[in-house]
Design an enzyme around this catalytic site. Sequence first.
Site, PDB file in Angstrom:
ATOM      1  N   VAL A   1       0.652  -0.829   0.240  1.00  0.00           N
ATOM      2  CA  VAL A   1      -0.121   0.446  -0.266  1.00  0.00           C
ATOM      3  C   VAL A   1       0.782   1.273  -0.037  1.00  0.00           C
ATOM      4  CG1 VAL A   1      -0.055   0.048   3.080  1.00  0.00           C
ATOM      5  CG2 VAL A   1      -2.074   1.132   0.961  1.00  0.00           C
TER       6      VAL A   1
ATOM      7  N   HIS B   1      -0.420   8.635  -3.376  1.00  0.00           N
ATOM      8  CA  HIS B   1       0.039   8.994  -3.774  1.00  0.00           C
ATOM      9  C   HIS B   1      -1.333  10.529  -3.994  1.00  0.00           C
ATOM     10  CE1 HIS B   1       1.888   6.020  -5.766  1.00  0.00           C
ATOM     11  NE2 HIS B   1       1.407   5.376  -6.375  1.00  0.00           N
TER      12      HIS B   1
ATOM     13  N   GLY C   1       6.818   0.282  -7.870  1.00  0.00           N
ATOM     14  CA  GLY C   1       5.219  -1.000  -8.150  1.00  0.00           C
ATOM     15  C   GLY C   1       5.606  -1.359  -9.187  1.00  0.00           C
TER      16      GLY C   1
ATOM     17  N   GLY D   1       5.565   2.163 -11.618  1.00  0.00           N
ATOM     18  CA  GLY D   1       6.970   2.422 -11.662  1.00  0.00           C
ATOM     19  C   GLY D   1       6.964   3.702 -10.842  1.00  0.00           C
ATOM     20  N   LEU D   2       7.320   4.549 -10.482  1.00  0.00           N
ATOM     21  CA  LEU D   2       7.771   5.044  -9.084  1.00  0.00           C
ATOM     22  C   LEU D   2       6.840   6.591  -9.020  1.00  0.00           C
ATOM     23  CD1 LEU D   2      11.065   6.039  -7.503  1.00  0.00           C
ATOM     24  CD2 LEU D   2      11.467   7.007 -10.028  1.00  0.00           C
TER      25      LEU D   2
ATOM     26  N   CYS E   1       4.240   0.654   2.999  1.00  0.00           N
ATOM     27  CA  CYS E   1       4.270  -0.150   2.014  1.00  0.00           C
ATOM     28  C   CYS E   1       4.301  -1.792   3.099  1.00  0.00           C
ATOM     29  CB  CYS E   1       6.479  -0.568   1.555  1.00  0.00           C
ATOM     30  SG  CYS E   1       6.807   1.082   0.649  1.00  0.00           S
TER      31      CYS E   1
END
Length: 184
Positions: free
Chosen positions: A73, A76, A138, A149-150, A167
């Site tokens: 998890v 964003h 991920g 991605g990042l 995470c």
Amino acid sequence: MTAIRIRLLGQRDYTDTLDAMRRFTERRDACTPDEIWLLEHPPVYTLGVRGARDDLLRVGDIPVVTSDRGGLVTYHGPGQLIAYPLLDLRRLGLNVRQVVDALEQCVIDVLGQYAIRGERREGAPGVYVDRRKIASLGLRVRGGCSYHGLSFNVGMDLSPFAGINPCGMAGLEVTQLNDLGVQA
């Protein structure tokens, strides 16, 4: 060497972007140029394929989206740089570990330009500064092509990270460039 298209997409909804990445990946062929999408998302929590709802502690009004990316998890939000490498790994002769390593190294190199020491952690993808996470990764690979991605914390509200075990790691602290003295 194959050219990679860079797309600056501004702020985009996570679910819409996920759908667009899937469509791009499904429709591409051996001649489709690779792309890197750079963007931000409005506030959203995402659960990767190994994510557990137990890691969602206090999400409040922030939406939670189940995703097909690797990892657990994360959060964003505005002020976080998202980089989605949509790459044909077969054509590039790369495996997933090499892509993860390259993405982590990009962040480490950027931090180094500001005299900040970024580091990796064994078994915990991402980049850390003084044991605090500054970048998460991920990926998903379908048909030999990557997406997702990042996420790199630049200048954002970090408080939503307190609503999760980032995470999947209880008590994991996060940081960002601005808190390290970099105004970017």
